[in-house]
Enzyme design. Structure first.
Site, PDB file in Angstrom:
ATOM      1  N   LYS A 157       0.871  -1.128   0.106  1.00  0.00           N
ATOM      2  CA  LYS A 157      -0.040  -0.018   0.145  1.00  0.00           C
ATOM      3  C   LYS A 157       0.870   1.218  -0.102  1.00  0.00           C
ATOM      4  O   LYS A 157       0.752   2.152  -0.772  1.00  0.00           O
ATOM      5  CB  LYS A 157      -1.097   0.216   1.118  1.00  0.00           C
ATOM      6  CG  LYS A 157      -1.850  -1.212   1.236  1.00  0.00           C
ATOM      7  CD  LYS A 157      -2.357  -1.202   2.605  1.00  0.00           C
ATOM      8  CE  LYS A 157      -1.913  -1.159   4.015  1.00  0.00           C
ATOM      9  NZ  LYS A 157      -1.149  -2.536   4.217  1.00  0.00           N
ATOM     10  N   ARG A 208      -9.341   0.660   9.347  1.00  0.00           N
ATOM     11  CA  ARG A 208      -8.960  -0.726  10.049  1.00  0.00           C
ATOM     12  C   ARG A 208      -9.879  -1.462  10.307  1.00  0.00           C
ATOM     13  O   ARG A 208      -9.740  -2.789  10.414  1.00  0.00           O
ATOM     14  CB  ARG A 208      -7.981  -0.576  11.062  1.00  0.00           C
ATOM     15  CG  ARG A 208      -6.418  -0.373  10.614  1.00  0.00           C
ATOM     16  CD  ARG A 208      -5.779  -1.078   9.612  1.00  0.00           C
ATOM     17  NE  ARG A 208      -4.777  -1.504  10.001  1.00  0.00           N
ATOM     18  CZ  ARG A 208      -3.214  -0.933   9.780  1.00  0.00           C
ATOM     19  NH1 ARG A 208      -3.264   0.015   9.162  1.00  0.00           N
ATOM     20  NH2 ARG A 208      -2.288  -1.564  10.188  1.00  0.00           N
ATOM     21  N   ARG A 215      11.869  -5.522   4.722  1.00  0.00           N
ATOM     22  CA  ARG A 215      11.616  -4.163   4.563  1.00  0.00           C
ATOM     23  C   ARG A 215      12.841  -3.103   5.470  1.00  0.00           C
ATOM     24  O   ARG A 215      13.025  -3.259   6.469  1.00  0.00           O
ATOM     25  CB  ARG A 215      10.301  -3.714   5.142  1.00  0.00           C
ATOM     26  CG  ARG A 215      10.107  -2.096   4.873  1.00  0.00           C
ATOM     27  CD  ARG A 215       8.571  -1.796   5.140  1.00  0.00           C
ATOM     28  NE  ARG A 215       7.941  -2.352   6.293  1.00  0.00           N
ATOM     29  CZ  ARG A 215       6.709  -2.079   6.496  1.00  0.00           C
ATOM     30  NH1 ARG A 215       6.011  -1.648   5.336  1.00  0.00           N
ATOM     31  NH2 ARG A 215       6.241  -2.941   7.541  1.00  0.00           N
ATOM     32  N   ARG A 271      11.623  -1.293  10.751  1.00  0.00           N
ATOM     33  CA  ARG A 271      10.532  -0.908  11.831  1.00  0.00           C
ATOM     34  C   ARG A 271      10.517  -2.022  12.716  1.00  0.00           C
ATOM     35  O   ARG A 271      10.832  -3.146  12.994  1.00  0.00           O
ATOM     36  CB  ARG A 271       9.146  -0.873  11.029  1.00  0.00           C
ATOM     37  CG  ARG A 271       8.675   0.327  10.577  1.00  0.00           C
ATOM     38  CD  ARG A 271       7.662   0.393   9.581  1.00  0.00           C
ATOM     39  NE  ARG A 271       6.356  -0.204  10.074  1.00  0.00           N
ATOM     40  CZ  ARG A 271       5.262  -0.487   9.382  1.00  0.00           C
ATOM     41  NH1 ARG A 271       5.225   0.349   8.298  1.00  0.00           N
ATOM     42  NH2 ARG A 271       4.343  -1.049  10.095  1.00  0.00           N
ATOM     43  N   ARG A 305      -0.115  -9.030  13.494  1.00  0.00           N
ATOM     44  CA  ARG A 305      -0.715  -8.205  12.549  1.00  0.00           C
ATOM     45  C   ARG A 305      -1.432  -8.827  11.419  1.00  0.00           C
ATOM     46  O   ARG A 305      -2.581  -8.169  11.003  1.00  0.00           O
ATOM     47  CB  ARG A 305       0.277  -7.220  12.025  1.00  0.00           C
ATOM     48  CG  ARG A 305       1.009  -6.177  13.125  1.00  0.00           C
ATOM     49  CD  ARG A 305       2.546  -5.656  12.480  1.00  0.00           C
ATOM     50  NE  ARG A 305       2.307  -4.996  11.301  1.00  0.00           N
ATOM     51  CZ  ARG A 305       3.431  -5.002  10.466  1.00  0.00           C
ATOM     52  NH1 ARG A 305       4.538  -5.307  10.735  1.00  0.00           N
ATOM     53  NH2 ARG A 305       3.200  -4.293   9.347  1.00  0.00           N
TER      54      ARG A 305
HETATM   55  P1  AP5 Z   1       4.746  -1.587   1.841  1.00  0.00           P
HETATM   56  O1  AP5 Z   1       4.413  -0.545   0.794  1.00  0.00           O
HETATM   57  O2  AP5 Z   1       5.610  -1.101   3.159  1.00  0.00           O
HETATM   58  O3  AP5 Z   1       3.594  -2.426   2.453  1.00  0.00           O
HETATM   59  P2  AP5 Z   1       2.184  -1.769   3.117  1.00  0.00           P
HETATM   60  O4  AP5 Z   1       1.083  -2.293   2.686  1.00  0.00           O
HETATM   61  O5  AP5 Z   1       2.223  -0.450   3.308  1.00  0.00           O
HETATM   62  O6  AP5 Z   1       2.622  -2.586   4.511  1.00  0.00           O
HETATM   63  P3  AP5 Z   1       2.707  -2.024   6.123  1.00  0.00           P
HETATM   64  O7  AP5 Z   1       3.263  -2.803   7.122  1.00  0.00           O
HETATM   65  O8  AP5 Z   1       3.299  -0.414   6.080  1.00  0.00           O
HETATM   66  O9  AP5 Z   1       1.323  -1.978   6.544  1.00  0.00           O
HETATM   67  P4  AP5 Z   1       0.518  -1.986   7.834  1.00  0.00           P
HETATM   68  O10 AP5 Z   1      -0.885  -1.760   7.553  1.00  0.00           O
HETATM   69  O11 AP5 Z   1       0.778  -3.094   8.477  1.00  0.00           O
HETATM   70  O12 AP5 Z   1       1.212  -0.991   8.695  1.00  0.00           O
HETATM   71  P5  AP5 Z   1       0.836   0.528   9.239  1.00  0.00           P
HETATM   72  O13 AP5 Z   1       2.134   1.450   9.369  1.00  0.00           O
HETATM   73  O14 AP5 Z   1      -0.433   1.007   8.397  1.00  0.00           O
HETATM   74  O15 AP5 Z   1       5.648  -2.979   1.602  1.00  0.00           O
HETATM   75  C1  AP5 Z   1       6.298  -3.757   2.255  1.00  0.00           C
HETATM   76  C2  AP5 Z   1       7.494  -4.409   1.762  1.00  0.00           C
HETATM   77  O16 AP5 Z   1       7.606  -5.265   0.398  1.00  0.00           O
HETATM   78  C3  AP5 Z   1       8.655  -3.106   1.190  1.00  0.00           C
HETATM   79  O17 AP5 Z   1      10.098  -3.585   1.675  1.00  0.00           O
HETATM   80  C4  AP5 Z   1       8.542  -2.982  -0.121  1.00  0.00           C
HETATM   81  O18 AP5 Z   1       9.789  -2.640  -0.694  1.00  0.00           O
HETATM   82  C5  AP5 Z   1       8.238  -4.297  -0.608  1.00  0.00           C
HETATM   83  N1  AP5 Z   1       7.362  -4.623  -1.667  1.00  0.00           N
HETATM   84  C6  AP5 Z   1       6.454  -3.543  -2.130  1.00  0.00           C
HETATM   85  N2  AP5 Z   1       5.790  -3.992  -3.052  1.00  0.00           N
HETATM   86  C7  AP5 Z   1       6.445  -5.142  -3.707  1.00  0.00           C
HETATM   87  C8  AP5 Z   1       6.321  -5.803  -4.722  1.00  0.00           C
HETATM   88  N3  AP5 Z   1       5.218  -5.802  -5.871  1.00  0.00           N
HETATM   89  N4  AP5 Z   1       7.083  -7.086  -4.776  1.00  0.00           N
HETATM   90  C9  AP5 Z   1       7.980  -7.221  -3.849  1.00  0.00           C
HETATM   91  N5  AP5 Z   1       8.156  -6.360  -2.605  1.00  0.00           N
HETATM   92  C10 AP5 Z   1       7.453  -5.513  -2.616  1.00  0.00           C
HETATM   93  O19 AP5 Z   1       0.379  -0.018  10.438  1.00  0.00           O
HETATM   94  C11 AP5 Z   1       1.395  -0.250  11.754  1.00  0.00           C
HETATM   95  C12 AP5 Z   1       0.506  -0.344  13.037  1.00  0.00           C
HETATM   96  O20 AP5 Z   1       0.097   0.976  13.693  1.00  0.00           O
HETATM   97  C13 AP5 Z   1      -0.548  -1.328  13.038  1.00  0.00           C
HETATM   98  O21 AP5 Z   1      -0.418  -2.524  13.486  1.00  0.00           O
HETATM   99  C14 AP5 Z   1      -1.316  -0.411  14.233  1.00  0.00           C
HETATM  100  O22 AP5 Z   1      -0.773  -0.863  15.562  1.00  0.00           O
HETATM  101  C15 AP5 Z   1      -1.304   0.792  14.031  1.00  0.00           C
HETATM  102  N6  AP5 Z   1      -2.184   1.683  13.031  1.00  0.00           N
HETATM  103  C16 AP5 Z   1      -1.892   2.153  12.014  1.00  0.00           C
HETATM  104  N7  AP5 Z   1      -3.014   2.641  11.376  1.00  0.00           N
HETATM  105  C17 AP5 Z   1      -4.046   2.153  12.358  1.00  0.00           C
HETATM  106  C18 AP5 Z   1      -5.591   2.481  12.396  1.00  0.00           C
HETATM  107  N8  AP5 Z   1      -6.177   2.737  11.267  1.00  0.00           N
HETATM  108  N9  AP5 Z   1      -6.089   2.104  13.433  1.00  0.00           N
HETATM  109  C19 AP5 Z   1      -5.645   1.464  14.519  1.00  0.00           C
HETATM  110  N10 AP5 Z   1      -4.201   1.184  14.491  1.00  0.00           N
HETATM  111  C20 AP5 Z   1      -3.328   1.659  13.233  1.00  0.00           C
END
Ligand code: AP5
Length: 215
Positions: free
Chosen positions: A13, A88, A127, A160, A171
């Site tokens: 994403k 979420r 990552r 991270r 997660r």
């Molecule tokens: P990346 O693009 O970083 O993936 P992503 O989908 O953005 O994954 P996240 O881990 O950031 O999502 P998340 O939802 O768990 O984390 P968030 O920060 O929202 O890509 C991942 C890796 O793959 C990278 O190394 C990239 O280079 C690689 N990649 C990308 N595309 C590729 C491809 N096509 N092929 C191969 N490799 C590829 O949330 C973190 C925490 O915050 C949560 O657990 C929660 O505690 C809290 N939080 C956040 N939002 C909320 C909310 N709305 N409500 C409550 N708690 C929340």
């Protein structure tokens, strides 16, 4: 363009959102990034959030909703926005609908980036992110040229805190139980679009552009 990005942790994403930001200048609102900024700043909210994030659980809805509402009212969102990692759960999605209706900036699409769950562990443990510019790399799929340093700005790369195997497992469980049902939620509203998140980042972006009607 006013969109929500759906998808499991590691689906890509953030990667796709950053390309849209670069090409079209539409802001990415990542609740994860906003929370990590609060953690880094050492605020009371950041301290509370860190404990929850390190367990792989969701931060309370009230905290996240307040942050998003404040961010959506900034001037740069007038030309559109990309919500990344929010909503979420169903409660957040319903609250978002009410908020957007009040602000007169309803969603135009919800884009689901779909990757088989078994591929996500390696994406997340591999990552690395630049401390200075936020550029992402992956030690398995797309490493930086020089280990530990960003190709774009030479900034230091970090891993991270929640990208540890045990936390990732949690997660992914939380995603399946609480977030995956939103695919059905937006499908019922008639605004769901889905793209496979497997393959090269550029190929996926080409499909995203087509689905979202980007020129
Ligand atoms: P990346 O693009 O970083 O993936 P992503 O989908 O953005 O994954 P996240 O881990 O950031 O999502 P998340 O939802 O768990 O984390 P968030 O920060 O929202 O890509 C991942 C890796 O793959 C990278 O190394 C990239 O280079 C690689 N990649 C990308 N595309 C590729 C491809 N096509 N092929 C191969 N490799 C590829 O949330 C973190 C925490 O915050 C949560 O657990 C929660 O505690 C809290 N939080 C956040 N939002 C909320 C909310 N709305 N409500 C409550 N708690 C929340």
């Amino acid at each position: 363009m006013r969109i929500v990005l759906l998808g499991a942790p590691g689906a890509g994403k953030g990667t796709q959102a950053k390309i849209i930001v670069e090409k079209y200048g539409i802001p990415q609102i990542s609740t994860g990034d906003l929370l990590r900024a609060a953690v880094a700043a050492g605020t009371a909210l950041g301290k509370e959030a860190k404990a929850v994030m390190d367990k792989g659980e969701l931060v309370p809805d009230s905290v996240v909703l307040g942050m998003v509402e404040e961010r959506l009212q900034k001037d740069d969102c007038k030309k559109g926005y990309i919500l990344d990692g929010f909503p979420r759960n169903t409660k957040q999605a319903e609250a978002l609908d009410a908020m957007l209706s009040k602000l007169n900036m309803a969603l135009t699409a919800a884009l689901s980036v779909d990757v088989p769950l078994e591929d996500l562990m390696k994406r997340l443990t591999g990552r690395r992110t630049c401390k200075s510019c936020g550029q992402m790399y992956n030690v398995y799929y797309g490493p930086s040229k020089k280990e530990g340093a960003c190709d774009k700005c030479s900034g230091e790369l970090f891993q991270r805190d929640d990208d540890k195997e045990e936390t990732i497992k949690k997660r992914l469980e939380v995603y399946t139980a609480q977030t995956a049902p939103l695919i059905e939620y937006y499908s019922k509203k008639g605004i769901l679009k889905s793209v496979s998140g497997t393959g090269s980042i550029n190929d996926i972006f080409a499909k995203v552009s087509e689905l979202l009607g980007l020129k």
